[in-house]
Write an enzyme that holds these catalytic residues in place. Structure first.
Site, PDB file in Angstrom:
ATOM      1  N   SER A 184       0.807  -1.242   0.074  1.00 21.30           N
ATOM      2  CA  SER A 184      -0.060  -0.108  -0.049  1.00 21.30           C
ATOM      3  C   SER A 184       0.860   1.020   0.108  1.00 21.30           C
ATOM      4  CB  SER A 184      -0.918   0.105   1.216  1.00 21.30           C
ATOM      5  OG  SER A 184      -1.253   1.245   1.594  1.00 21.30           O
TER       6      SER A 184
HETATM    7  N1  LIG Z   1      -6.013   8.504   2.757  1.00 19.81           N
HETATM    8  C1  LIG Z   1      -5.814   7.290   3.225  1.00 19.81           C
HETATM    9  C2  LIG Z   1      -6.143   6.159   2.093  1.00 19.81           C
HETATM   10  C3  LIG Z   1      -5.735   4.773   2.773  1.00 19.81           C
HETATM   11  C4  LIG Z   1      -6.320   3.749   1.970  1.00 19.81           C
HETATM   12  O1  LIG Z   1      -7.189   3.976   0.894  1.00 19.81           O
HETATM   13  N2  LIG Z   1      -5.579   2.588   1.691  1.00 19.81           N
HETATM   14  C5  LIG Z   1      -5.952   1.289   1.116  1.00 19.81           C
HETATM   15  C6  LIG Z   1      -4.926   0.476   0.601  1.00 19.81           C
HETATM   16  S1  LIG Z   1      -3.588   1.158  -0.351  1.00 19.81           S
HETATM   17  C7  LIG Z   1      -7.064   0.648   1.762  1.00 19.81           C
HETATM   18  O2  LIG Z   1      -6.827   0.594   3.061  1.00 19.81           O
HETATM   19  N3  LIG Z   1      -7.836   0.220   1.095  1.00 19.81           N
HETATM   20  C8  LIG Z   1      -9.190  -0.474   1.640  1.00 19.81           C
HETATM   21  C9  LIG Z   1     -10.277   0.234   2.180  1.00 19.81           C
HETATM   22  O3  LIG Z   1     -10.233   1.656   2.004  1.00 19.81           O
HETATM   23  O4  LIG Z   1     -11.312  -0.302   2.487  1.00 19.81           O
HETATM   24  C10 LIG Z   1      -4.288   7.292   3.834  1.00 19.81           C
HETATM   25  O5  LIG Z   1      -3.674   8.381   3.318  1.00 19.81           O
HETATM   26  O6  LIG Z   1      -4.270   6.555   4.861  1.00 19.81           O
END
Ligand SMILES: N[C@@H](CCC(=O)N[C@@H](CS)C(=O)NCC(=O)O)C(=O)O
Length: 215
Positions: A11
């Site tokens: 990620s």
């Molecule tokens: N704005 C957040 C974005 C985090 C994000 O979207 N992470 C993704 C993985 S790259 C995730 O957890 N996806 C699963 C979900 O949101 O349900 C950050 O910077 O932490």
């Protein structure tokens, strides 16, 4: 007690935190949350983070999510100085602007692309998303004109978030390095950071996930 980071290094936002931790010399206990196996939707994880995203930081019971918020917290609370996220109001505003640009323009579009390819069976990225990404590259290239780093001549949190995102978006929408020369130079500069492996290792894992998904 060592802080915990709920994470999976494929990620990009997780890698932004890993870069920050390395730069600050902070050790983190890694708690793997495999989002490919939908572990982030486990009710126990949603209790920790109702937004069910990674990364999440647990600093002795203090829970913070969103990589940008985590990074600001780490520098403010544990940094030996404020160089990565200066207290000066204008310098900080410029960094914040770049961080919001990362969240909204670059990572925002990346999230949609990854979702379509990984979960919705798309084989080709819709043209409008490719255009969106190229527009963002154009803007980032302009930010980097006559500057060493994304928010000026000093390395900052903006670089950690943007480098982890752009090296990942590049997998889907390759950065035209002949056109976006400032981005190309900036990536090379970042690759020279002594702790750059904190991005590269997870980026390699991301590429492996994507290529196994194609088969
Ligand atoms: N704005 C957040 C974005 C985090 C994000 O979207 N992470 C993704 C993985 S790259 C995730 O957890 N996806 C699963 C979900 O949101 O349900 C950050 O910077 O932490």
């Amino acid at each position: 007690m060592v802080m915990k980071l709920y994470m999976m290094d494929a990620s990009p936002p997780v890698r932004a935190v890993l870069l920050t931790a390395e730069a600050l010399g902070i050790k983190l206990e890694h708690v793997i949350v495999n989002i490919m196996a939908l572990e982030h939707l486990d009710p126990k994880y949603i209790e920790i983070n109702p937004q069910h995203s990674i990364p999440v930081l647990d600093d002795n019971g203090t829970i913070i999510w969103d990589s940008h918020a985590i990074n600001a917290y780490l520098v403010t609370k544990y940094g030996k100085d404020d160089s990565l996220y200066p207290k000066d109001s204008y310098k900080r505003a410029v960094i914040d602007q770049r961080l919001h640009f990362d969240s909204c323009n670059l990572f925002g579009v990346l999230r949609i692309i990854a979702h379509l390819l990984v979960h919705k069976g798309f084989k080709i990225i819709p043209e409008y998303l490719v255009e969106e990404m190229n527009d963002s590259y154009e803007i980032l290239d302009a930010f980097l004109k006559n500057r060493k780093w994304a928010a000026g001549d000093d390395l900052s949190l903006a670089d950690f978030s943007l480098i982890s995102t752009v090296t990942t978006t590049d997998v889907f929408v390759p950065v035209d390095t002949d056109k976006y020369k400032n981005i190309a130079t900036w990536i090379k500069r970042a690759e020279e950071l002594p702790y750059y492996h904190a991005n590269q290792d997870g980026l390699n894992n991301f590429k492996a996930v994507i290529s196994s998904n194609k088969q």
